[in-house]
Design an enzyme around this catalytic site. Structure first.
Site, mmCIF file in Angstrom:
data_model
loop_
_atom_site.group_PDB
_atom_site.id
_atom_site.type_symbol
_atom_site.label_atom_id
_atom_site.label_comp_id
_atom_site.label_asym_id
_atom_site.label_seq_id
_atom_site.Cartn_x
_atom_site.Cartn_y
_atom_site.Cartn_z
ATOM 1 N N GLU A 1 4.108 -7.346 -5.893
ATOM 2 C CA GLU A 1 4.803 -6.210 -5.271
ATOM 3 C C GLU A 1 6.017 -6.709 -4.515
ATOM 4 O O GLU A 1 5.936 -7.685 -3.758
ATOM 5 C CB GLU A 1 3.890 -5.459 -4.285
ATOM 6 C CG GLU A 1 2.855 -4.573 -4.941
ATOM 7 C CD GLU A 1 2.028 -3.745 -3.954
ATOM 8 O OE1 GLU A 1 2.550 -3.430 -2.861
ATOM 9 O OE2 GLU A 1 0.884 -3.414 -4.290
ATOM 10 N N LYS B 1 9.480 4.201 -3.612
ATOM 11 C CA LYS B 1 9.932 2.882 -4.060
ATOM 12 C C LYS B 1 10.126 2.820 -5.572
ATOM 13 O O LYS B 1 10.404 1.761 -6.129
ATOM 14 C CB LYS B 1 8.951 1.801 -3.611
ATOM 15 C CG LYS B 1 8.905 1.638 -2.097
ATOM 16 C CD LYS B 1 8.188 0.387 -1.652
ATOM 17 C CE LYS B 1 8.063 0.363 -0.137
ATOM 18 N NZ LYS B 1 7.160 1.400 0.404
ATOM 19 N N TYR C 1 9.873 -3.803 5.016
ATOM 20 C CA TYR C 1 9.047 -3.626 6.220
ATOM 21 C C TYR C 1 9.393 -4.666 7.286
ATOM 22 O O TYR C 1 9.155 -4.459 8.468
ATOM 23 C CB TYR C 1 7.555 -3.706 5.880
ATOM 24 C CG TYR C 1 7.057 -2.543 5.052
ATOM 25 C CD1 TYR C 1 7.176 -1.242 5.512
ATOM 26 C CD2 TYR C 1 6.477 -2.750 3.804
ATOM 27 C CE1 TYR C 1 6.729 -0.176 4.751
ATOM 28 C CE2 TYR C 1 6.027 -1.695 3.048
ATOM 29 C CZ TYR C 1 6.160 -0.402 3.518
ATOM 30 O OH TYR C 1 5.713 0.653 2.771
ATOM 31 N N TRP D 1 7.458 -3.035 -7.091
ATOM 32 C CA TRP D 1 6.733 -1.877 -6.572
ATOM 33 C C TRP D 1 7.728 -0.758 -6.378
ATOM 34 O O TRP D 1 8.619 -0.919 -5.588
ATOM 35 C CB TRP D 1 6.020 -2.212 -5.262
ATOM 36 C CG TRP D 1 5.059 -1.124 -4.891
ATOM 37 C CD1 TRP D 1 5.246 -0.152 -3.946
ATOM 38 C CD2 TRP D 1 3.784 -0.883 -5.486
ATOM 39 N NE1 TRP D 1 4.151 0.681 -3.919
ATOM 40 C CE2 TRP D 1 3.243 0.257 -4.853
ATOM 41 C CE3 TRP D 1 3.052 -1.514 -6.507
ATOM 42 C CZ2 TRP D 1 2.002 0.788 -5.208
ATOM 43 C CZ3 TRP D 1 1.823 -0.991 -6.845
ATOM 44 C CH2 TRP D 1 1.306 0.143 -6.193
ATOM 45 N N ASN E 1 2.145 -9.618 -2.538
ATOM 46 C CA ASN E 1 2.846 -8.363 -2.258
ATOM 47 C C ASN E 1 3.735 -8.637 -1.046
ATOM 48 O O ASN E 1 3.213 -8.828 0.054
ATOM 49 C CB ASN E 1 1.849 -7.251 -1.919
ATOM 50 C CG ASN E 1 0.931 -6.904 -3.083
ATOM 51 O OD1 ASN E 1 1.096 -7.412 -4.189
ATOM 52 N ND2 ASN E 1 -0.027 -6.020 -2.840
ATOM 53 N N TYR F 1 7.371 -7.789 1.279
ATOM 54 C CA TYR F 1 8.390 -6.773 1.587
ATOM 55 C C TYR F 1 9.433 -7.264 2.584
ATOM 56 O O TYR F 1 9.867 -6.520 3.435
ATOM 57 C CB TYR F 1 7.690 -5.502 2.079
ATOM 58 C CG TYR F 1 6.934 -4.799 0.955
ATOM 59 C CD1 TYR F 1 7.585 -3.890 0.128
ATOM 60 C CD2 TYR F 1 5.589 -5.069 0.708
ATOM 61 C CE1 TYR F 1 6.919 -3.256 -0.913
ATOM 62 C CE2 TYR F 1 4.917 -4.439 -0.326
ATOM 63 C CZ TYR F 1 5.590 -3.535 -1.129
ATOM 64 O OH TYR F 1 4.926 -2.919 -2.160
ATOM 65 N N ASN G 1 -6.948 -5.370 -4.036
ATOM 66 C CA ASN G 1 -5.577 -5.264 -3.562
ATOM 67 C C ASN G 1 -5.552 -5.269 -2.039
ATOM 68 O O ASN G 1 -6.190 -4.428 -1.398
ATOM 69 C CB ASN G 1 -4.907 -3.981 -4.054
ATOM 70 C CG ASN G 1 -3.452 -3.904 -3.581
ATOM 71 O OD1 ASN G 1 -2.603 -4.670 -4.046
ATOM 72 N ND2 ASN G 1 -3.172 -3.011 -2.646
HETATM 73 C C1 EVA Z 1 4.106 0.237 -0.112
HETATM 74 N N1 EVA Z 1 2.654 -1.666 -0.264
HETATM 75 O O1 EVA Z 1 4.085 0.118 1.092
HETATM 76 C C2 EVA Z 1 3.035 -0.459 -0.933
HETATM 77 C C3 EVA Z 1 1.805 0.390 -1.154
HETATM 78 C C4 EVA Z 1 0.790 -0.424 -1.978
HETATM 79 O O2 EVA Z 1 2.151 1.584 -1.820
HETATM 80 C C5 EVA Z 1 1.469 -2.266 -0.442
HETATM 81 O O3 EVA Z 1 -0.319 -2.523 -2.017
HETATM 82 O O4 EVA Z 1 1.339 -3.347 0.078
HETATM 83 C C6 EVA Z 1 0.358 -1.629 -1.181
HETATM 84 O O5 EVA Z 1 -0.306 0.331 -2.330
HETATM 85 O O6 EVA Z 1 4.948 0.917 -0.674
#
Ligand code: EVA
Length: 603
Positions: free
Chosen positions: A510, A574, A478, A555, A472, A474, A417
């Protein structure tokens, strides 16, 4: 001596003594346990439940945050009836490194906190009396521990773990401990592979035993009718008019293995198995030759008080919630889960992406934070990582594939990961572990790793090795959160267009937004339930625009504990469900979407 690691099960020839319950427990603040021979028994102790993490039972911070050695002790009565058999002590897991003593003698050292291990104790055990079992556990993290992290010393002399990952470094004996009695000549392992042929299935099996007597296989359907039989350690049996294991529509046969000397039964072992095939072709994932779309979650083994301890009650609730909102899959982020989780997924027809504990392969405090800022610490440039971490990672891959290979639910292997896949030095490491996973897995299930935001197309040096690209992402959290979400969507669409050019299936492993349960605001702000829903809707619009997106796993399934810090409010929020497994508003949004998307969505 062969390693008898099959899941502990009773049979006419096998006996199990479960050792769960209250054990004696002691912190080893001054590192005196070895010199003071705590292996022979603890002098001062408190009682503590097994299985569970020790951390959250205590009311003081020193205990919760304790880093170093802890000791567990119990006494187990072994009846004379078991003499003459092989007797093993088996731990479902102990986090992270365990040294086991039986009657004062070291019988096992096991590195790594998420897989079973055992030790033969034939020569040490005393029958018809109590035997002392002591375990020394260490929970320190390093570059070569998997998961990775470090340990610092505070000015008061206490050690503190600094995980390079975003979940709490829960520690303890996390899964059941059993004594397993098997005959001297016994079944050690079995491996299955399936070939579908019209209405029939060919079941290719191999069985490993410790002797030379004949092996017999009998397969039963769910009505306990014999459907096929076979003979020999390796063979093929045909099931006519097979009932396949399908997503959310599981069918499980019983697979009975016997060793016999003419008519005399020597050993017997039986498990439930589901027959299905898994394959990637073009941009699709096929189960039983039909394309599938995955809906579900990245999860954690995490609950109040028990921490990461296996908790059958929470397991049951989690599956009920996932079924309720239309999920059909989850990832065992970020480590292999308890064996009982896979048994449940087999029964319920859930697709599992099975992940190794290789997380935190970025040198940073808070992997997720530094990584999302694009700071690369070149984890794979460090020679130690190649000399020591890689061989250990390879052992973990052998062990977890071996443990989980026969589960129908396990359809994809996730080998890491969010590693630093952006440096040239990562490539040979990845090549070796990807190759190994295919060598070990007879079924050649698809392999992947979860790619971190900064490892964009063209920058990630390892995604070509994946059978499925797992992302993953965001955008809107983020990156470009809140009112900027519109720009987040644009950037996300542009990046996805580049991934799509690789011509591989893309799985969103994610996407998520921290959400404080009960916080509402109109118009939304980040952290409110309203924002979590807007965020998810935006993500789904992106996924729906790309034909090669074959699944979405939010996630996270539930809020979970992390190290404390400015990024986390008593843990990661989350979750679509709270830590106590009650829905946030977004759970209903997902229910509506997932119940409306057919299994063959996009076909
Ligand atoms: C997060 N982001 O920031 C999640 C983490 C996770 O908890 C990630 O793979 O990219 C990680 O473990 O919430």
């Amino acid at each position: 001596m062969a390693n008898k690691l099959l899941y502990p099960r009773f049979s006419p020839t096998r006996r199990i003594i479960n050792m769960d319950g209250m054990w004696r427990f002691s912190f080893d603040y001054d590192n005196q346990g070895d010199a003071a021979n705590w292996k022979d028994g603890l002098k001062d102790y408190v009682l503590i439940p097994v299985p569970a993490s020790f951390n959250d039972f205590f009311t003081d911070k020193e205990s919760r945050e304790y880093t170093g050695d802890v000791w567990y002790e119990t006494d187990v009565f072994v009846p004379k009836e078991l003499s003459g058999n092989d007797l093993d002590i088996r731990f479902g897991s102990a986090t992270h490194d365990a040294t086991v003593y039986v009657n004062g003698v070291e019988v096992a050292f096991h590195k790594g906190g998420f897989l079973p291990f055992n030790a033969n104790i034939n020569d040490l055990v005393k029958y018809d009396t109590f035997n002392k079992v002591v375990v020394k556990l260490n929970n320190e993290l390093s570059l070569e521990s998997i998961p990775c992290g470090s340990v610092i010393s505070l000015s008061n002399g206490r050690k503190m773990a600094k995980p390079y990952f975003d979940f709490y470094n829960y520690s303890g004996i996390h899964r059941s401990v059993n004594l397993v009695s098997t005959p001297k000549e016994s079944i050690v392992d079995y491996t299955l592979n399936y070939i579908l042929d019209g209405n029939d299935a060919r079941v290719e099996y191999s069985v490993e035993t410790t002797g030379e007597n004949q092996v017999y296989i009998t397969m039963y359907d769910e009505d306990n009718q014999v459907v096929a039989e076979g003979q020999g350690k390796e063979n093929v049996i045909v099931i006519n008019n097979v009932k396949l294991w399908n997503v959310l529509d599981a069918y499980l046969y019983k697979f009975k293995i016997q060793i016999k000397d003419n008519d005399k039964l020597i050993d017997e072992y039986q498990e439930e198995i589901g027959i299905r095939t898994v394959e990637v072709k073009g941009t699709r994932l096929y189960i039983n030759n039909k394309p599938v779309y995955l809906k579900g979650y990245g999860k954690h083994e995490d609950s109040e008080l028990l921490g990461r301890g296996h908790n059958p009650h929470m397991l049951k609730r989690d599956f009920e919630l996932m079924k309720w909102n239309g999920a059909n899959s989850f990832r065992t982020s970020h480590y292999p889960y308890a064996e009982e989780v896979y048994q449940m997924a087999d029964r319920e027809g859930f697709v599992v992406i099975d992940e190794t504990p290789a997380v935190g392969m970025w040198i940073s405090i808070n992997n997720f934070f530094t990584a999302s800022k694009g700071v690369s610490d070149k984890y794979f440039d460090n020679p130690i990582v190649h000399e020591r971490t890689k061989p250990y990672h390879m052992q973990v891959i052998r062990d977890y594939i071996n443990r989980d290979k026969n589960h129908a639910c396990v359809c994809i292997w996730s080998l890491l990961n969010e590693p630093d896949s952006t440096s040239e030095s990562a490539v040979s490491y990845f090549e070796d572990i990807f190759k190994l996973a295919h060598e070990v897995d007879v079924q050649k299930r698809p392999r992947t790793f979860a790619n971190v935001m900064v490892a964009k197309p063209g920058i990630c040096k390892c995604s070509h090795l994946c059978d499925i690209i797992s992302l993953n992402r965001y955008f809107g959290w983020y990156v470009n959160g809140g009112y900027e979400m519109v720009d987040g969507k644009k950037a996300f669409m542009e990046e996805m267009a580049d991934w799509a050019k690789m011509g591989k299936p893309i799985l969103m492993t994610e996407y998520g937004a921290d959400t404080y349960a009960g916080e509402h605001k109109l118009p939304s702000v980040m952290w409110s339930e309203d924002y979590q829903m807007e965020y998810l809707e935006m993500q789904h619009e992106v996924f729906d625009s790309f034909d090669s997106v074959i699944g979405e796993q939010v996630w996270n399934f539930a809020d979970f504990q992390t190290t404390e810090g400015i990024m986390r409010v008593n843990g990661n929020k989350k979750g679509i469900f709270t830590r106590n497994r009650q829905p946030k508003a977004a759970a209903y949004l997902l229910k509506q979407r997932w119940e409306s998307l057919p299994l063959d969505y996009k076909n």
